[in-house]
Design a protein around this motif. Structure first.
Motif, PDB file in Angstrom:
ATOM      1  N   ARG A   1       0.834  -1.197   0.000  1.00 49.46           N
ATOM      2  CA  ARG A   1       0.000   0.000   0.000  1.00 49.46           C
ATOM      3  C   ARG A   1       0.873   1.253   0.000  1.00 49.46           C
ATOM      4  O   ARG A   1       1.971   1.253   0.564  1.00 49.46           O
ATOM      5  N   ILE A   2       0.370   2.332  -0.620  1.00 48.04           N
ATOM      6  CA  ILE A   2       1.101   3.600  -0.624  1.00 48.04           C
ATOM      7  C   ILE A   2       0.110   4.728  -0.349  1.00 48.04           C
ATOM      8  O   ILE A   2      -0.935   4.833  -0.995  1.00 48.04           O
ATOM      9  N   ASN A   3       0.428   5.551   0.642  1.00 48.19           N
ATOM     10  CA  ASN A   3      -0.457   6.626   1.089  1.00 48.19           C
ATOM     11  C   ASN A   3       0.352   7.879   1.419  1.00 48.19           C
ATOM     12  O   ASN A   3       1.580   7.859   1.415  1.00 48.19           O
ATOM     13  N   ALA A   4      -0.365   8.957   1.723  1.00 46.31           N
ATOM     14  CA  ALA A   4       0.290  10.209   2.117  1.00 46.31           C
ATOM     15  C   ALA A   4      -0.460  10.852   3.270  1.00 46.31           C
ATOM     16  O   ALA A   4      -1.692  10.774   3.347  1.00 46.31           O
ATOM     17  N   VAL A   5       0.294  11.475   4.146  1.00 45.75           N
ATOM     18  CA  VAL A   5      -0.260  12.309   5.213  1.00 45.75           C
ATOM     19  C   VAL A   5       0.016  13.763   4.855  1.00 45.75           C
ATOM     20  O   VAL A   5       1.144  14.130   4.519  1.00 45.75           O
ATOM     21  N   LEU A   6      -1.031  14.585   4.920  1.00 46.86           N
ATOM     22  CA  LEU A   6      -0.924  16.011   4.610  1.00 46.86           C
ATOM     23  C   LEU A   6      -1.093  16.796   5.904  1.00 46.86           C
ATOM     24  O   LEU A   6      -2.217  17.093   6.323  1.00 46.86           O
TER      25      LEU A   6
ATOM     26  N   SER B   1      -5.195   2.259   0.502  1.00 42.64           N
ATOM     27  CA  SER B   1      -4.095   2.688  -0.354  1.00 42.64           C
ATOM     28  C   SER B   1      -4.570   3.852  -1.215  1.00 42.64           C
ATOM     29  O   SER B   1      -5.762   3.956  -1.523  1.00 42.64           O
ATOM     30  N   GLY B   2      -3.651   4.726  -1.588  1.00 40.83           N
ATOM     31  CA  GLY B   2      -4.019   5.888  -2.383  1.00 40.83           C
ATOM     32  C   GLY B   2      -4.785   6.936  -1.612  1.00 40.83           C
ATOM     33  O   GLY B   2      -5.502   7.764  -2.193  1.00 40.83           O
ATOM     34  N   VAL B   3      -4.627   6.942  -0.299  1.00 41.10           N
ATOM     35  CA  VAL B   3      -5.335   7.903   0.552  1.00 41.10           C
ATOM     36  C   VAL B   3      -4.438   9.097   0.847  1.00 41.10           C
ATOM     37  O   VAL B   3      -3.246   8.955   1.110  1.00 41.10           O
ATOM     38  N   PHE B   4      -5.038  10.282   0.827  1.00 40.87           N
ATOM     39  CA  PHE B   4      -4.342  11.530   1.157  1.00 40.87           C
ATOM     40  C   PHE B   4      -5.012  12.074   2.410  1.00 40.87           C
ATOM     41  O   PHE B   4      -6.059  12.702   2.352  1.00 40.87           O
TER      42      PHE B   4
END
Length: 293
Positions: free
Chosen positions: A197-202, A257-260
């Motif tokens: 899985r790949i995600n990002a925290v903003l 996954s794919g969550v910002f």
């Protein structure tokens, strides 16, 4: 007790681990029983890390040397390190914040993360609106899958030259965060094929060592706080971001996954709802043209 988060005994790699939200994340993961490999420009001060590495993410050779020392396989990668861009050049800011992360992901993470593993990058609320077509178009030359380290460095220089050759480092901060968000979205399928899985925290404005730089860019701490406290009535703390990163990398987020993930106590939600004005829907070309006029 059931280990719902699932970190016990797992190998986790963290960049920027000596300070700020990455240090808070390192402390949490050590406490959860993970084997933490900490990366920064200085040794990690956190007791209990499996190993601490010194590396310069602005230098390709340093990254390559780092990955010869890291485990051949690991379970989670947290890309937290970054530059504020206030006291660094446009090129240096873009290189550390974006080019290094793209290079690490495409060169190493595709082959070295275990099945069921995770990647989580820290981008920024400053990288919002990357999904709008006119902004994605501006970012495409950087997220190009075929672009290697040298190509990205040259494209970064060319972007600067097209806009007068004097872009500030803080412009690089905004561009890098948008580009990294788009990059994460574009890598979802590639990593899904490997069950990763790949995600990002903003994050919203957070009280880390970079806070003084951001305050300088905003014209003082009072201005920064007035624009950045939002519904919470306070700035975020490093632990607020670390907790969000722990969740995204954990077994509890195993189908995410794919969550910002906006960690801003609802600031972006208020803009999307029209309650507050949307401050970030602008292209770089439009903004720089207005400054020149």
């Amino acid at each position: 007790m059931t280990d719902y988060l699932g970190y016990r005994g797992k190998a986790c790699v963290i960049t920027g681990a000596a300070s700020g939200m990455a240090r808070a994340l390192t402390e949490l993961l050590v406490d959860l029983g993970a084997e933490v490999y900490a990366i920064d420009r200085v040794d990690s001060p956190v007791p209990g890390v499996k190993q601490s590495f010194i590396a310069d993410l602005g230098d390709q050779a340093s990254i390559d040397a780092l990955f010869t020392q890291l485990p051949a396989r690991f379970d989670a990668f947290f890309g937290v390190a970054g530059l504020a861009g206030v006291h660094t050049s446009f090129l240096d800011t873009m290189t550390v914040n974006y080019t290094a992360n793209k290079y690490i992901t495409d060169t190493y993470l595709t082959e070295r993360l275990n099945e069921g593993g995770s990647i989580a990058y820290v981008t920024s609320a400053g990288g919002l609106r990357w999904e709008f077509p006119e902004i994605r178009e501006e970012l495409a030359e950087f997220t190009d899958a075929a672009a290697d380290w040298d190509t990205l460095v040259e494209r970064t220089r060319a972007f600067d030259e097209r806009h007068g050759g004097e872009l500030a480092g803080f412009v690089g901060y905004m561009l890098s965060k948008r580009a990294l968000n788009l990059f994460v979205a574009e890598r979802v399928e590639r990593f899904a094929a490997k069950q990763v899985r790949i995600n990002a925290v903003l994050p919203s404005m957070t009280a880390t060592g970079m806070l003084g730089d951001f305050a300088e860019q905003r014209g003082g701490m009072d201005n920064l706080k007035a624009a950045s406290t939002g519904p919470a009535g306070r700035l975020a703390e490093p632990l607020d971001m670390a907790r969000a990163l722990v969740f995204l990398g954990s077994d509890l987020a195993g189908f995410i996954s794919g969550v910002f993930l906006d960690v801003d106590y609802g600031m972006n939600a208020l803009e999307l709802a029209g309650v507050n004005p949307m401050r970030t829907r602008w292209t770089f070309a439009d903004t720089l043209a207005k400054r020149a006029s």
